[in-house]
Design an enzyme around this catalytic site. Structure first.
Site, PDB file in Angstrom:
ATOM      1  N   ASN A 152       2.412   1.565   4.223  1.00  0.00           N
ATOM      2  CA  ASN A 152       2.657   0.291   4.899  1.00  0.00           C
ATOM      3  C   ASN A 152       2.330   0.377   6.396  1.00  0.00           C
ATOM      4  O   ASN A 152       3.007  -0.215   7.231  1.00  0.00           O
ATOM      5  CB  ASN A 152       4.092  -0.177   4.668  1.00  0.00           C
ATOM      6  CG  ASN A 152       4.363  -1.621   5.069  1.00  0.00           C
ATOM      7  OD1 ASN A 152       5.457  -1.941   5.488  1.00  0.00           O
ATOM      8  ND2 ASN A 152       3.386  -2.498   4.956  1.00  0.00           N
ATOM      9  N   CYS A 209       0.867  -1.180   0.000  1.00  0.00           N
ATOM     10  CA  CYS A 209       0.000   0.000   0.000  1.00  0.00           C
ATOM     11  C   CYS A 209       0.900   1.226   0.000  1.00  0.00           C
ATOM     12  O   CYS A 209       2.086   1.130  -0.313  1.00  0.00           O
ATOM     13  CB  CYS A 209      -1.005  -0.014   1.145  1.00  0.00           C
ATOM     14  SG  CYS A 209      -0.326   0.239   2.802  1.00  0.00           S
ATOM     15  N   CYS A 225      -1.432   0.717   7.232  1.00  0.00           N
ATOM     16  CA  CYS A 225      -2.855   0.376   7.384  1.00  0.00           C
ATOM     17  C   CYS A 225      -3.227  -0.863   6.575  1.00  0.00           C
ATOM     18  O   CYS A 225      -3.369  -1.950   7.112  1.00  0.00           O
ATOM     19  CB  CYS A 225      -3.756   1.547   6.978  1.00  0.00           C
ATOM     20  SG  CYS A 225      -3.718   2.946   8.104  1.00  0.00           S
ATOM     21  N   ARG A 226      -3.380  -0.682   5.276  1.00  0.00           N
ATOM     22  CA  ARG A 226      -3.937  -1.749   4.439  1.00  0.00           C
ATOM     23  C   ARG A 226      -3.001  -2.932   4.234  1.00  0.00           C
ATOM     24  O   ARG A 226      -3.413  -4.089   4.411  1.00  0.00           O
ATOM     25  CB  ARG A 226      -4.378  -1.173   3.092  1.00  0.00           C
ATOM     26  CG  ARG A 226      -5.493  -0.155   3.229  1.00  0.00           C
ATOM     27  CD  ARG A 226      -5.731   0.606   1.948  1.00  0.00           C
ATOM     28  NE  ARG A 226      -4.568   1.444   1.646  1.00  0.00           N
ATOM     29  CZ  ARG A 226      -4.373   2.077   0.502  1.00  0.00           C
ATOM     30  NH1 ARG A 226      -5.255   1.951  -0.482  1.00  0.00           N
ATOM     31  NH2 ARG A 226      -3.306   2.830   0.316  1.00  0.00           N
ATOM     32  N   SER A 227      -1.760  -2.680   3.849  1.00  0.00           N
ATOM     33  CA  SER A 227      -0.868  -3.821   3.603  1.00  0.00           C
ATOM     34  C   SER A 227      -0.487  -4.567   4.884  1.00  0.00           C
ATOM     35  O   SER A 227      -0.416  -5.806   4.851  1.00  0.00           O
ATOM     36  CB  SER A 227       0.352  -3.423   2.776  1.00  0.00           C
ATOM     37  OG  SER A 227       1.093  -2.398   3.368  1.00  0.00           O
ATOM     38  N   ASP A 275      -8.306   3.597   1.509  1.00  0.00           N
ATOM     39  CA  ASP A 275      -7.361   3.886   2.583  1.00  0.00           C
ATOM     40  C   ASP A 275      -8.118   4.513   3.755  1.00  0.00           C
ATOM     41  O   ASP A 275      -8.690   5.591   3.614  1.00  0.00           O
ATOM     42  CB  ASP A 275      -6.286   4.842   2.082  1.00  0.00           C
ATOM     43  CG  ASP A 275      -5.138   5.019   3.057  1.00  0.00           C
ATOM     44  OD1 ASP A 275      -5.276   4.627   4.244  1.00  0.00           O
ATOM     45  OD2 ASP A 275      -4.100   5.552   2.636  1.00  0.00           O
TER      46      ASP A 275
END
Length: 159
Positions: A14, A11, A16-18, A128
């Site tokens: 690095n 993401c 939140c999402r990943s 995000d």
């Protein structure tokens, strides 16, 4: 050398999402007793959060579902194409940033959006949640969780 079950989630920062995708993938392979068959990591296209833990709101959201996020943020580098067979990005911006670093068709063929594996195979962005409220983190968890289970099932079908 990349193995067939080596996966890098990417993401922007690095945090939140990943890391969520990384943590959920680790959680799933542990639950299924197949963790030894996998190499799983995450990275960001932006280095500004390198060395940080995942966002505390994302960690809390994951913990509410029994998932621990242990990753430490790092930036995506070209060598990652040599270390991972699957580079799974969260949105079109991440996709373009990663594709701009590819050296050849082999690299390009490793890159795919996570939501290509949601129930609708939508290929949409994973939104995000960083600048939003807790509802955004909950939504992110639901979208990523669904996609991770489907992605893992697809990998296992190919073995």
């Amino acid at each position: 050398m990349a193995t067939n079950n080596s996966v890098l989630f990417v993401c922007l920062g690095n945090i939140c999402r990943s890391p969520l995708a990384d943590g959920l993938m680790i959680h799933e392979v542990n639950k299924r007793g197949i963790a030894a068959q996998f190499k799983i990591d995450s990275a960001g296209t932006y280095a500004g959060h390198a060395g940080e833990k995942a966002d505390k709101r994302m960690r809390k959201t994951a913990a509410n579902h029994g998932v621990e996020l242990k990753s430490i943020a790092r930036q995506f580098i070209v060598d990652d194409f040599d270390k991972f067979e699957h580079i799974v990005v969260m949105d079109d911006s991440n996709l373009n940033n990663v594709l701009n670093l590819t050296r050849n068709d082999s690299d390009r063929n490793k890159v795919i959006k996570l939501r290509s594996f949601d129930n609708q195979k939508s290929g949409k962005d994973v939104d995000d949640p960083y600048y939003g409220g807790i509802a955004g983190f909950d939504n992110c968890y639901n979208v990523v969780s669904e996609s991770i289970v489907n992605f893992l099932n697809k990998l296992l079908e190919q073995d």
